[in-house]
Write a protein that holds these residues in place. Structure first.
Motif, PDB file in Angstrom:
ATOM      1  N   LYS A 163       0.836  -1.193   0.000  1.00 19.75           N
ATOM      2  CA  LYS A 163       0.000   0.000   0.000  1.00 19.75           C
ATOM      3  C   LYS A 163       0.873   1.245   0.000  1.00 19.75           C
ATOM      4  O   LYS A 163       1.888   1.297   0.649  1.00 19.75           O
ATOM      5  CB  LYS A 163      -0.883   0.027   1.233  1.00 19.75           C
ATOM      6  CG  LYS A 163      -2.179  -0.758   1.054  1.00 19.75           C
ATOM      7  CD  LYS A 163      -3.137  -0.019   0.187  1.00 19.75           C
ATOM      8  CE  LYS A 163      -4.454  -0.786   0.090  1.00 19.75           C
ATOM      9  NZ  LYS A 163      -5.351  -0.197  -0.881  1.00 19.75           N
ATOM     10  N   ASN A 181      -9.773  -2.980  -4.063  1.00 14.56           N
ATOM     11  CA  ASN A 181      -8.322  -2.916  -4.182  1.00 14.56           C
ATOM     12  C   ASN A 181      -7.876  -2.111  -5.410  1.00 14.56           C
ATOM     13  O   ASN A 181      -8.684  -1.647  -6.213  1.00 14.56           O
ATOM     14  CB  ASN A 181      -7.721  -4.332  -4.202  1.00 14.56           C
ATOM     15  CG  ASN A 181      -8.291  -5.181  -5.324  1.00 14.56           C
ATOM     16  OD1 ASN A 181      -8.748  -4.675  -6.342  1.00 14.56           O
ATOM     17  ND2 ASN A 181      -8.267  -6.494  -5.139  1.00 14.56           N
ATOM     18  N   THR A 182      -6.573  -1.977  -5.557  1.00 14.12           N
ATOM     19  CA  THR A 182      -6.004  -1.178  -6.643  1.00 14.12           C
ATOM     20  C   THR A 182      -6.360  -1.737  -8.012  1.00 14.12           C
ATOM     21  O   THR A 182      -6.632  -0.983  -8.952  1.00 14.12           O
ATOM     22  CB  THR A 182      -4.477  -1.100  -6.487  1.00 14.12           C
ATOM     23  OG1 THR A 182      -4.157  -0.604  -5.178  1.00 14.12           O
ATOM     24  CG2 THR A 182      -3.874  -0.178  -7.529  1.00 14.12           C
ATOM     25  N   VAL A 183      -6.363  -3.040  -8.135  1.00 13.60           N
ATOM     26  CA  VAL A 183      -6.686  -3.667  -9.418  1.00 13.60           C
ATOM     27  C   VAL A 183      -8.114  -3.338  -9.844  1.00 13.60           C
ATOM     28  O   VAL A 183      -8.374  -2.998 -11.006  1.00 13.60           O
ATOM     29  CB  VAL A 183      -6.473  -5.194  -9.348  1.00 13.60           C
ATOM     30  CG1 VAL A 183      -7.015  -5.871 -10.604  1.00 13.60           C
ATOM     31  CG2 VAL A 183      -4.990  -5.521  -9.170  1.00 13.60           C
ATOM     32  N   ASN A 239      -1.589   5.097  -7.070  1.00 10.45           N
ATOM     33  CA  ASN A 239      -1.548   3.697  -7.491  1.00 10.45           C
ATOM     34  C   ASN A 239      -2.694   3.361  -8.437  1.00 10.45           C
ATOM     35  O   ASN A 239      -2.545   2.547  -9.355  1.00 10.45           O
ATOM     36  CB  ASN A 239      -1.621   2.779  -6.271  1.00 10.45           C
ATOM     37  CG  ASN A 239      -0.275   2.615  -5.595  1.00 10.45           C
ATOM     38  OD1 ASN A 239       0.752   3.050  -6.096  1.00 10.45           O
ATOM     39  ND2 ASN A 239      -0.281   1.986  -4.428  1.00 10.45           N
ATOM     40  N   GLN A 245      -2.256   1.813 -12.122  1.00  9.17           N
ATOM     41  CA  GLN A 245      -2.843   0.556 -12.578  1.00  9.17           C
ATOM     42  C   GLN A 245      -3.711   0.782 -13.805  1.00  9.17           C
ATOM     43  O   GLN A 245      -3.725  -0.044 -14.725  1.00  9.17           O
ATOM     44  CB  GLN A 245      -3.671  -0.071 -11.463  1.00  9.17           C
ATOM     45  CG  GLN A 245      -4.272  -1.429 -11.826  1.00  9.17           C
ATOM     46  CD  GLN A 245      -3.223  -2.478 -12.139  1.00  9.17           C
ATOM     47  OE1 GLN A 245      -2.292  -2.671 -11.357  1.00  9.17           O
ATOM     48  NE2 GLN A 245      -3.357  -3.161 -13.274  1.00  9.17           N
ATOM     49  N   ASP A 247      -3.014  -4.799  -0.030  1.00  8.42           N
ATOM     50  CA  ASP A 247      -3.351  -5.580  -1.223  1.00  8.42           C
ATOM     51  C   ASP A 247      -2.133  -6.018  -2.040  1.00  8.42           C
ATOM     52  O   ASP A 247      -2.255  -6.498  -3.165  1.00  8.42           O
ATOM     53  CB  ASP A 247      -4.345  -4.826  -2.109  1.00  8.42           C
ATOM     54  CG  ASP A 247      -3.761  -3.584  -2.778  1.00  8.42           C
ATOM     55  OD1 ASP A 247      -2.555  -3.313  -2.597  1.00  8.42           O
ATOM     56  OD2 ASP A 247      -4.508  -2.886  -3.483  1.00  8.42           O
ATOM     57  N   PHE A 269       0.018  -4.505  -3.722  1.00  7.59           N
ATOM     58  CA  PHE A 269       0.304  -3.818  -4.975  1.00  7.59           C
ATOM     59  C   PHE A 269       1.765  -3.391  -4.995  1.00  7.59           C
ATOM     60  O   PHE A 269       2.271  -2.810  -4.033  1.00  7.59           O
ATOM     61  CB  PHE A 269      -0.595  -2.588  -5.130  1.00  7.59           C
ATOM     62  CG  PHE A 269      -0.390  -1.845  -6.420  1.00  7.59           C
ATOM     63  CD1 PHE A 269      -0.956  -2.311  -7.592  1.00  7.59           C
ATOM     64  CD2 PHE A 269       0.363  -0.676  -6.460  1.00  7.59           C
ATOM     65  CE1 PHE A 269      -0.771  -1.622  -8.782  1.00  7.59           C
ATOM     66  CE2 PHE A 269       0.547   0.017  -7.639  1.00  7.59           C
ATOM     67  CZ  PHE A 269      -0.027  -0.462  -8.805  1.00  7.59           C
ATOM     68  N   ASN A 270       2.457  -3.683  -6.089  1.00  8.46           N
ATOM     69  CA  ASN A 270       3.874  -3.357  -6.205  1.00  8.46           C
ATOM     70  C   ASN A 270       4.035  -2.190  -7.167  1.00  8.46           C
ATOM     71  O   ASN A 270       3.917  -2.346  -8.374  1.00  8.46           O
ATOM     72  CB  ASN A 270       4.654  -4.576  -6.704  1.00  8.46           C
ATOM     73  CG  ASN A 270       6.161  -4.371  -6.629  1.00  8.46           C
ATOM     74  OD1 ASN A 270       6.690  -3.397  -7.140  1.00  8.46           O
ATOM     75  ND2 ASN A 270       6.848  -5.304  -5.981  1.00  8.46           N
ATOM     76  N   ASP A 271       4.294  -1.003  -6.613  1.00  2.83           N
ATOM     77  CA  ASP A 271       4.359   0.172  -7.468  1.00  2.83           C
ATOM     78  C   ASP A 271       5.562   0.154  -8.399  1.00  2.83           C
ATOM     79  O   ASP A 271       5.489   0.640  -9.531  1.00  2.83           O
ATOM     80  CB  ASP A 271       4.327   1.463  -6.633  1.00  2.83           C
ATOM     81  CG  ASP A 271       5.312   1.458  -5.483  1.00  2.83           C
ATOM     82  OD1 ASP A 271       6.198   0.597  -5.435  1.00  2.83           O
ATOM     83  OD2 ASP A 271       5.168   2.348  -4.614  1.00  2.83           O
ATOM     84  N   ALA A 316       4.684  -2.051 -11.365  1.00  3.13           N
ATOM     85  CA  ALA A 316       3.691  -1.385 -12.201  1.00  3.13           C
ATOM     86  C   ALA A 316       4.298  -0.220 -12.971  1.00  3.13           C
ATOM     87  O   ALA A 316       3.990  -0.013 -14.160  1.00  3.13           O
ATOM     88  CB  ALA A 316       2.529  -0.900 -11.345  1.00  3.13           C
TER      89      ALA A 316
END
Length: 292
Positions: free
Chosen positions: A2, A98-100, A128, A132, A222, A224-226, A229
Motif C-alpha cells: 500500500k 483494491n487497486t486492481v 496507485n 494501474q 493488497d 500492490f507493487n508500485d 507497475a
C-alpha cells in the motif's frame, strides 16, 4: 504494498506517500454517470481539446476537490473528474476495493468516454489507481501525474513483518473508532501549519462522513507493487508533491524509472486546494513538456 496509506502515526510518517488560497465555488458541468463493472461512476466532463486531463481524488474525499483545476484547465483541454466507487456520488455495490479493481474503473472511464491523449492525475491513494489504469489501458495515456504520493518508491522496509503487523493494528483501530482515528491522522500527519481552518474543516467533514466500511476496505493491504507497475507502464512519472514531508527519489533512480519532481511549497497533503495557483502552474509545466 500500500502507498496511501493511512497508517499509525509514527508509522505513517515513514510510509505515507509514499500561501493558502480561498476555495472557490465552481459549478462543474455535465455531471453525469457511467457504469463500470456494474457500479455507477459519477463524473464531470468539461472543456474541449486534443488532450484530456483525468483527475482522480484521494482517500475519503471526492471529485469536487479538483474544482479549481476544472475551471483553469478546461479553457484549453478536455477535463474529466470522477468520484471513485464508494465515494462521493458514485455507487458502492461492489465487494473488491483494491487497486486492481479501481484500475479497471480508470480503463472503463477512458474507453466509455472515448478519451484520447490522457494525462492521468491521481492524488494520494489514487496514485496507485491511475498507475494501474495506465497499465491496463496504456495506448491512450500520455503521462502519469502523482499528487503528493509516490514518496518512497522502491525503498524497502527493514522489517516487512513488523510493518504488516503495524498496518493490521491501524486497520483494527479504524474499525473500532473510525472518526477518531481519521481525525488524528489528518490533524497530526496530513495538514501543515499553513493549511487554513476552512480547508481543514472541509476535509475532516468529508472524511468523517464517508462510508467507513468502504474507506477501511480500500486501506486493506493488497500487495500492490508500485515499482513493478511503473516499469510495466513505461511512462515518465511526474510528481507534484508538497514538501511538508520529503520525497525520497533514490528508489526511482535505482530502478531507472523516469520521473520529474515538482514541489509545491508550504502546503499539506492537499496542494490542489491549499495553493491551487501554484499547483496549476506546475501541472501546466508538465503538460507543456509533453507537448514539447
Amino acid at each position: 504494498m500500500k502507498t496511501l496509506h493511512l497508517l499509525p502515526l509514527a508509522f505513517l510518517f515513514a510510509f505515507i506517500f509514499a500561501c493558502n488560497s480561498p476555495q472557490k465555488k465552481i459549478n462543474l458541468t455535465s455531471n453525469v454517470s457511467l457504469v463500470s463493472n456494474g457500479v455507477r461512476i459519477d463524473y464531470t466532463d468539461t472543456g474541449k481539446g486534443d488532450t484530456t486531463l483525468l483527475f482522480v481524488h484521494g482517500w475519503a474525499i471526492n471529485k469536487t476537490y479538483w474544482a479549481n483545476q476544472v475551471a483553469y484547465f478546461s479553457k484549453k483541454y478536455r477535463v474529466v473528474t470522477i468520484d471513485l466507487p464508494g465515494f462521493g456520488k458514485s455507487g458502492k455495490n461492489r465487494t473488491k476495493w483494491n487497486t486492481v479493481a479501481y484500475g479497471q474503473d480508470i480503463k472503463n472511464v477512458i474507453n466509455q468516454l472515448g478519451l484520447k491523449n490522457v494525462v492521468l492525475v491521481g492524488h494520494s491513494m489514487a496514485g496507485n489507481i491511475v498507475l494501474q489504469g495506465c497499465v491496463d489501458e496504456p495506448g491512450h495515456v500520455l503521462a502519469l501525474v502523482g499528487v503528493d504520493n509516490f514518496k518512497s518508491v522502491g525503498i524497502a522496509s527493514a522489517d516487512s513483518v513488523k510493518d504488516k503487523q503495524e498496518y493490521a493494528k491501524a486497520i483494527a483501530a479504524m474499525k473500532k473508532d473510525f472518526k477518531k482515528v481519521a481525525i488524528d491522522w489528518f490533524n497530526q500527519g496530513l495538514f501543515y501549519k499553513t493549511t487554513s481552518q476552512a480547508i481543514r474543516n472541509r476535509i475532516l467533514n468529508d472524511v468523517t462522513h464517508t462510508d467507513s466500511a468502504v474507506a477501511i476496505a480500500t486501506q486493506e493491504w493488497d500487495n500492490f507493487n508500485d515499482v513493478t507497475a511503473l516499469l510495466k507502464a513505461k511512462k515518465k512519472l511526474y510528481l507534484i508533491n508538497s514538501d511538508y514531508q520529503p520525497t525520497d527519489t533514490t528508489g526511482l533512480v535505482a530502478k531507472k524509472i523516469p520521473f520529474k519532481l515538482l514541489i509545491v511549497h508550504d502546503t499539506g497533503h492537499f496542494p490542489m486546494v491549499e495553493n491551487p495557483n501554484a499547483f496549476n502552474k506546475l501541472l501546466d509545466e508538465v503538460i507543456a513538456g509533453l507537448k514539447g
